[in-house]
Design a protein around this motif. Structure first.
Motif, PDB file in Angstrom:
ATOM      1  N   MET A  81       0.732  -1.219   0.014  1.00 17.32           N
ATOM      2  CA  MET A  81       0.075  -0.099   0.166  1.00 17.32           C
ATOM      3  C   MET A  81       0.912   1.126   0.140  1.00 17.32           C
ATOM      4  O   MET A  81       2.104   1.063   0.704  1.00 17.32           O
ATOM      5  CB  MET A  81      -0.794  -0.128   1.424  1.00 17.32           C
ATOM      6  N   ARG A  82       0.403   2.198  -0.574  1.00 18.53           N
ATOM      7  CA  ARG A  82       1.318   3.428  -0.577  1.00 18.53           C
ATOM      8  C   ARG A  82       0.126   4.720  -0.260  1.00 18.53           C
ATOM      9  O   ARG A  82      -0.869   4.440  -0.521  1.00 18.53           O
ATOM     10  CB  ARG A  82       1.872   3.934  -1.925  1.00 18.53           C
ATOM     11  N   PHE A  84       0.236   8.892  -0.749  1.00 15.51           N
ATOM     12  CA  PHE A  84       0.688  10.049  -1.506  1.00 15.51           C
ATOM     13  C   PHE A  84       1.013  11.396  -1.092  1.00 15.51           C
ATOM     14  O   PHE A  84       0.523  11.890  -0.098  1.00 15.51           O
ATOM     15  CB  PHE A  84      -0.647  10.420  -2.573  1.00 15.51           C
ATOM     16  N   GLN A  88      -4.675  13.087  -1.718  1.00 14.20           N
ATOM     17  CA  GLN A  88      -5.682  13.022  -2.876  1.00 14.20           C
ATOM     18  C   GLN A  88      -6.963  13.437  -2.333  1.00 14.20           C
ATOM     19  O   GLN A  88      -7.378  13.390  -1.361  1.00 14.20           O
ATOM     20  CB  GLN A  88      -5.596  11.413  -3.156  1.00 14.20           C
ATOM     21  N   SER A  89      -7.722  13.926  -3.405  1.00 16.69           N
ATOM     22  CA  SER A  89      -8.910  14.573  -3.048  1.00 16.69           C
ATOM     23  C   SER A  89     -10.069  13.745  -3.609  1.00 16.69           C
ATOM     24  O   SER A  89     -10.013  13.015  -4.577  1.00 16.69           O
ATOM     25  CB  SER A  89      -9.214  16.113  -3.520  1.00 16.69           C
ATOM     26  N   PHE A  90     -11.417  13.747  -3.085  1.00 15.60           N
ATOM     27  CA  PHE A  90     -12.402  13.089  -3.301  1.00 15.60           C
ATOM     28  C   PHE A  90     -13.555  14.160  -3.542  1.00 15.60           C
ATOM     29  O   PHE A  90     -13.868  14.684  -2.286  1.00 15.60           O
ATOM     30  CB  PHE A  90     -12.855  12.173  -2.676  1.00 15.60           C
ATOM     31  N   ALA A  91     -14.226  14.493  -4.532  1.00 19.02           N
ATOM     32  CA  ALA A  91     -15.252  15.640  -4.634  1.00 19.02           C
ATOM     33  C   ALA A  91     -16.365  15.326  -3.884  1.00 19.02           C
ATOM     34  O   ALA A  91     -17.122  16.259  -3.167  1.00 19.02           O
ATOM     35  CB  ALA A  91     -15.474  15.902  -6.068  1.00 19.02           C
ATOM     36  N   ASP A  92     -16.940  14.122  -3.676  1.00 17.48           N
ATOM     37  CA  ASP A  92     -18.259  14.021  -3.246  1.00 17.48           C
ATOM     38  C   ASP A  92     -18.354  12.885  -2.457  1.00 17.48           C
ATOM     39  O   ASP A  92     -19.608  12.378  -2.132  1.00 17.48           O
ATOM     40  CB  ASP A  92     -19.173  13.557  -4.749  1.00 17.48           C
ATOM     41  N   MET A  93     -17.194  12.492  -1.968  1.00 18.60           N
ATOM     42  CA  MET A  93     -17.243  11.445  -0.754  1.00 18.60           C
ATOM     43  C   MET A  93     -16.889  11.784   0.464  1.00 18.60           C
ATOM     44  O   MET A  93     -16.003  12.862   0.538  1.00 18.60           O
ATOM     45  CB  MET A  93     -16.399  10.187  -1.350  1.00 18.60           C
ATOM     46  N   ASP A  97     -16.617   7.482   3.562  1.00 17.46           N
ATOM     47  CA  ASP A  97     -16.970   6.678   2.517  1.00 17.46           C
ATOM     48  C   ASP A  97     -15.487   6.264   1.728  1.00 17.46           C
ATOM     49  O   ASP A  97     -15.399   5.113   1.052  1.00 17.46           O
ATOM     50  CB  ASP A  97     -17.478   7.471   1.316  1.00 17.46           C
ATOM     51  N   VAL A  98     -14.619   7.158   1.746  1.00 16.35           N
ATOM     52  CA  VAL A  98     -13.269   6.879   1.206  1.00 16.35           C
ATOM     53  C   VAL A  98     -12.501   5.858   1.987  1.00 16.35           C
ATOM     54  O   VAL A  98     -11.944   4.674   1.269  1.00 16.35           O
ATOM     55  CB  VAL A  98     -12.345   7.885   0.962  1.00 16.35           C
ATOM     56  N   THR A 100     -13.832   3.404   3.841  1.00 23.20           N
ATOM     57  CA  THR A 100     -14.769   2.301   3.622  1.00 23.20           C
ATOM     58  C   THR A 100     -14.016   1.494   2.366  1.00 23.20           C
ATOM     59  O   THR A 100     -14.083   0.378   2.337  1.00 23.20           O
ATOM     60  CB  THR A 100     -16.286   2.434   3.697  1.00 23.20           C
ATOM     61  N   THR A 101     -14.049   2.164   1.479  1.00 26.93           N
ATOM     62  CA  THR A 101     -13.840   1.740  -0.073  1.00 26.93           C
ATOM     63  C   THR A 101     -12.469   1.081  -0.034  1.00 26.93           C
ATOM     64  O   THR A 101     -12.115  -0.082  -0.495  1.00 26.93           O
ATOM     65  CB  THR A 101     -13.702   2.898  -1.271  1.00 26.93           C
ATOM     66  N   ALA A 102     -11.413   1.674   0.842  1.00 25.83           N
ATOM     67  CA  ALA A 102     -10.197   0.989   1.296  1.00 25.83           C
ATOM     68  C   ALA A 102     -10.322  -0.237   1.873  1.00 25.83           C
ATOM     69  O   ALA A 102     -10.043  -1.344   1.733  1.00 25.83           O
ATOM     70  CB  ALA A 102      -9.438   1.898   1.874  1.00 25.83           C
ATOM     71  N   LYS A 148      -6.603   5.358   5.444  1.00 25.25           N
ATOM     72  CA  LYS A 148      -6.806   4.560   4.074  1.00 25.25           C
ATOM     73  C   LYS A 148      -5.877   3.474   4.124  1.00 25.25           C
ATOM     74  O   LYS A 148      -6.147   2.261   3.909  1.00 25.25           O
ATOM     75  CB  LYS A 148      -6.761   5.487   2.919  1.00 25.25           C
TER      76      LYS A 148
ATOM     77  N   TYR B 189     -19.580   2.142  -3.988  1.00 22.95           N
ATOM     78  CA  TYR B 189     -18.275   2.601  -3.507  1.00 22.95           C
ATOM     79  C   TYR B 189     -17.251   3.028  -4.453  1.00 22.95           C
ATOM     80  O   TYR B 189     -16.738   3.980  -4.478  1.00 22.95           O
ATOM     81  CB  TYR B 189     -17.921   2.061  -2.115  1.00 22.95           C
ATOM     82  N   TYR B 190     -17.184   1.674  -5.060  1.00 28.40           N
ATOM     83  CA  TYR B 190     -15.778   1.700  -6.144  1.00 28.40           C
ATOM     84  C   TYR B 190     -16.387   2.564  -7.381  1.00 28.40           C
ATOM     85  O   TYR B 190     -15.298   3.326  -7.756  1.00 28.40           O
ATOM     86  CB  TYR B 190     -15.979   0.479  -6.780  1.00 28.40           C
ATOM     87  N   ARG B 192     -18.034   5.327  -7.324  1.00 29.27           N
ATOM     88  CA  ARG B 192     -17.979   6.797  -6.850  1.00 29.27           C
ATOM     89  C   ARG B 192     -16.512   7.321  -6.657  1.00 29.27           C
ATOM     90  O   ARG B 192     -16.088   8.270  -6.879  1.00 29.27           O
ATOM     91  CB  ARG B 192     -18.670   7.016  -5.432  1.00 29.27           C
ATOM     92  N   THR B 193     -15.799   6.135  -5.920  1.00 30.09           N
ATOM     93  CA  THR B 193     -14.185   6.424  -5.895  1.00 30.09           C
ATOM     94  C   THR B 193     -13.671   6.612  -7.063  1.00 30.09           C
ATOM     95  O   THR B 193     -12.701   7.710  -7.314  1.00 30.09           O
ATOM     96  CB  THR B 193     -13.391   5.306  -5.409  1.00 30.09           C
ATOM     97  N   ARG B 195     -15.207   7.778 -10.012  1.00 29.70           N
ATOM     98  CA  ARG B 195     -15.577   9.019 -10.625  1.00 29.70           C
ATOM     99  C   ARG B 195     -14.771  10.364 -10.014  1.00 29.70           C
ATOM    100  O   ARG B 195     -14.357  11.095 -10.472  1.00 29.70           O
ATOM    101  CB  ARG B 195     -17.105   9.487 -10.049  1.00 29.70           C
ATOM    102  N   ASP B 196     -14.574  10.053  -8.507  1.00 28.80           N
ATOM    103  CA  ASP B 196     -14.036  11.136  -7.878  1.00 28.80           C
ATOM    104  C   ASP B 196     -12.518  11.213  -8.082  1.00 28.80           C
ATOM    105  O   ASP B 196     -11.742  12.592  -8.181  1.00 28.80           O
ATOM    106  CB  ASP B 196     -14.121  11.119  -6.274  1.00 28.80           C
ATOM    107  N   ASN B 197     -11.732  10.297  -8.339  1.00 33.07           N
ATOM    108  CA  ASN B 197     -10.152  10.203  -8.270  1.00 33.07           C
ATOM    109  C   ASN B 197      -9.952   8.869  -8.806  1.00 33.07           C
ATOM    110  O   ASN B 197      -9.488   8.037  -7.677  1.00 33.07           O
ATOM    111  CB  ASN B 197      -9.595  10.626  -6.993  1.00 33.07           C
ATOM    112  N   ALA B 200      -6.265   7.663  -7.058  1.00 34.14           N
ATOM    113  CA  ALA B 200      -6.392   7.456  -5.743  1.00 34.14           C
ATOM    114  C   ALA B 200      -7.262   6.042  -5.530  1.00 34.14           C
ATOM    115  O   ALA B 200      -7.026   5.386  -4.564  1.00 34.14           O
ATOM    116  CB  ALA B 200      -7.039   8.424  -4.897  1.00 34.14           C
ATOM    117  N   ILE B 204      -6.261   2.614  -3.353  1.00 37.70           N
ATOM    118  CA  ILE B 204      -6.962   1.764  -2.284  1.00 37.70           C
ATOM    119  C   ILE B 204      -7.515   0.460  -2.903  1.00 37.70           C
ATOM    120  O   ILE B 204      -8.472   0.061  -2.494  1.00 37.70           O
ATOM    121  CB  ILE B 204      -7.977   2.563  -1.536  1.00 37.70           C
ATOM    122  N   ARG B 309     -25.900  20.879  -8.693  1.00 38.75           N
ATOM    123  CA  ARG B 309     -25.880  19.531  -8.504  1.00 38.75           C
ATOM    124  C   ARG B 309     -27.343  18.904  -8.529  1.00 38.75           C
ATOM    125  O   ARG B 309     -27.433  17.654  -8.427  1.00 38.75           O
ATOM    126  CB  ARG B 309     -25.363  19.170  -6.985  1.00 38.75           C
TER     127      ARG B 309
END
Ligand code: ADP
Ligand code: MG
Lengths: 239, 331
Positions: A81-82, A84, A88-93, A97-98, A100-102, A148, B189-190, B192-193, B195-197, B200, B204, B309
């Motif tokens: 795993m790395r 950054f 890193q940015s996420f616009a809508d999460m 959420d981020v 959780t995805t990890a 993450k 979740y996948y 949306r991730t 879409r956003d980046n 990144a 993950i 939005r």
């Protein structure tokens, strides 16, 4: 055979040689520090190891197998795993959420949410689960990068300047987390400019300058190495 | 799957809304039932597009192709080869899914920059309409006329009018529920991730290609199924309606106005804009041709300016303010 073996990695960007035949080993369970001036090639090196940047030449062996050409997401599932340097940015999460995805790399949905919430608590981001990463302070963004990492249950993490921009007091939290992870057996390779931090955490260090490895050894040996002093620390050690 | 999905399934509001919608044909005149049926077609289409366009942020302009396959191809299978339309629906959906996968793969394999997905999907849509217009099997430019709908369910007939409305209601509900399900599962979740980046997301552990393909396949298959139901309702398979870029643009517009990436956003957009467009056309279309487009355009532009939005987030903000400041936003 070492856990992570970097051999003769070269990476060119057009005419620029960002990495020139860099080799070193990382033993299982150790903390290896990588230092070098800006532009030395440290982030590029992490990019190569984590599968984001194909090397021009050389090989990386992780856990007994060459990982050149393996995609970053597969490496994450294999425990590499790395983080950054540029957060890193996420616009809508949200942060939750981020993370959780990890956590979904190894866990089913409901467990992943709980585990992610736990990872956020562990790095000290409890109460900020529903903020978007963009609204977090720099310190919190760095902690989110760590959360993450934790959430994927890594065996080896590459940390790219997670302390940069933090005050000495603010580094206490990430330092504690890194020490704790390492105690649990996670191998850590970290690039860091904050000298006191890396001197304290790293068991061994590698020094890179202009894309080449110029020294390696314990923190004490590195401090005494004349090439390192010349190339890197320069004046402010004399001062 | 998160508990929220099962809560939705068990929610009295959901079922209440469905029941109320289902009795509409008994209350409204056939003109309004027709408008609502159209609105439901677009609820289903915009919701299926949302999976790839909203959640994964991949602006697909290929959806007219999937709708076209679902409608023109299943109609042709029935008329030219005598294949039952239920089977035609399945065959068309499978073909659409495969094409969706191929498109997503091509986009990934030959990453041509920011607009590549838009351009590749547009190219496929164009190829689709050229094929339809040039291939007699699909009716060519003159289209295909289905046999009269006598209400034989086994022959994919719903009796027109009320029956078609209920069919569309069920389909729209399924498409919205698929949205709810995806957003509450790892796939959501996948996507949306991604879409956003994208970078990144990979870092993950998200396999970008796999989930882009998954999103496209689900979305394409749903759009194809809606296409089959839509052509049965229309009876006449008109290539200029079903495989034209206009239908894709409408879908994208409804989804955007309602709220991209949200489970109920595209449905909301379609439910408001389709009746608005139809009623404006009905009232003004003959007296002042063109004016209804103008008014419609003003409404759409104002919505996007006021709430970029979409309407759903706006309504949620208003609702939260009305309920008091203590209510936290939903994910
Ligand atoms: N994608 C790229 N394209 C061209 N040059 C790059 C790229 N990435 C890094 N470089 C160059 O490679 C050198 C090493 O950069 P980097 O690895 O970011 O250094 P460090 O992390 O040690 O500061 C720098 O000169 C940088 O400008
Ligand atoms: Mg760097």
């Amino acid at each position: 055979m070492a856990f992570l073996e970097v051999s003769n990695i070269t990476r060119r960007f057009g005419g620029l040689v960002a990495l020139n035949a860099v080799s070193f080993d990382v033993e299982k369970g150790e903390i290896l520090g990588i230092i070098g001036p800006n532009g030395a090639g440290k982030t590029t090196l992490f990019g190569v190891i984590s599968g984001f940047i194909p090397p021009s030449a050389g090989d990386v062996v992780y856990d007994g197998e060459s990982i050149i050409g393996v995609s970053p997401d597969r490496l994450v599932r294999r425990g590499l795993m790395r983080s950054f340097q540029i957060v890193q940015s996420f616009a809508d999460m949200t942060a939750l959420d981020v993370v959780t995805t990890a956590a979904l790399t190894r866990r089913p949905m409901r467990e992943a949410i709980d585990y992610a919430a736990h990872a956020l608590l562990r790095v000290g981001l409890g109460g900020k689960e529903h903020k978007t990463p963009a609204t977090l302070s720099l310190q919190d963004k760095k902690l989110l990068e760590l959360a993450k990492c934790i959430a994927t249950d890594p065996r080896c993490i590459l940390l790219d300047e997670v302390m940069a921009g933090l005050t000495m007091a603010e580094t206490a939290a990430p330092i504690a987390i890194i020490e704790e992870l390492n105690k649990q057996g996670v191998t850590i390779v970290m690039v860091e400019h904050v000298m006191p931090v890396i001197m304290r955490l790293a068991q061994r260090m590698v020094v890179i300058n202009f894309g080449e490895k110029i020294a390696q050894g314990t923190p004490d040996e590195i401090l005494k190495d004349q090439r390192v002093v010349d190339a890197y620390f320069g004046d402010h050690l004399d001062a | 799957m998160r508990d929220e999905f099962y809560k939705t399934l068990a929610s009295p509001i959901w079922w209440g809304a469905l029941v109320i919608a289902a009795i509409m044909p008994f209350v409204l005149s056939s003109y309004y039932v027709h408008i609502l049926t159209l609105a439901l077609v677009y609820v289903a289409l915009a919701s299926s597009w949302n999976i790839v366009g909203g959640m994964a942020g991949q602006i697909s302009l290929a959806h007219s192709l999937f709708i076209g396959i679902g409608s023109m191809f299943s109609a042709a299978l029935l008329l030219k080869l005598g294949i039952n339309m239920w089977l035609g629906l399945v065959i068309s959906a499978v073909i659409s899914g495969i094409l969706g996968a191929v498109i997503a793969w091509i986009d990934f394999r030959f990453q041509l920059g920011h607009l590549s997905f838009v351009l590749i999907t547009l190219a496929f849509a164009e190829m689709g309409s050229i094929v339809v217009e040039g291939w007699d099997f699909l009716g060519g430019a003159s289209g295909l006329l289905l046999p009269k709908d006598t209400g034989n369910f086994l022959a994919f007939q719903f009796g027109g009018g009320h029956g078609a409305f209920w069919m569309m209601l069920a389909l729209a509900a399924i498409c919205v529920l698929v949205n709810v399900a995806i957003l509450n599962s790892p796939l959501g979740y996948y996507l949306r991730t991604i879409r956003d980046n994208e970078k990144a997301a990979q870092a993950i552990g998200v396999n970008i290609l796999r989930y882009k393909i998954t999103a496209m396949v689900i979305s394409a298959m749903l759009a194809s199924v809606v296409g089959t139901a839509y052509v049965r309702y229309l009876t006449f398979a008109d290539p200029y309606l079903l495989i034209s870029p206009v239908i894709t643009i409408e879908i994208v517009l409804f989804a955007t106005v309602g709220g991209l990436g949200r489970a109920y956003g595209p449905a909301l957009g379609a439910l408001l804009l389709v009746p608005l467009g139809e009623i404006l056309r009905g009232k003004l279309g003959s007296t002042l041709p063109g004016l209804h487009y103008f008014i419609y355009g003003i409404v759409v532009i104002s919505v996007i300016l006021v709430t970029p939005r979409g309407l759903l987030p706006l309504f949620e903000r208003l609702w939260a303010r009305w309920r008091g400041p203590a209510v936290a936003g939903k994910p």
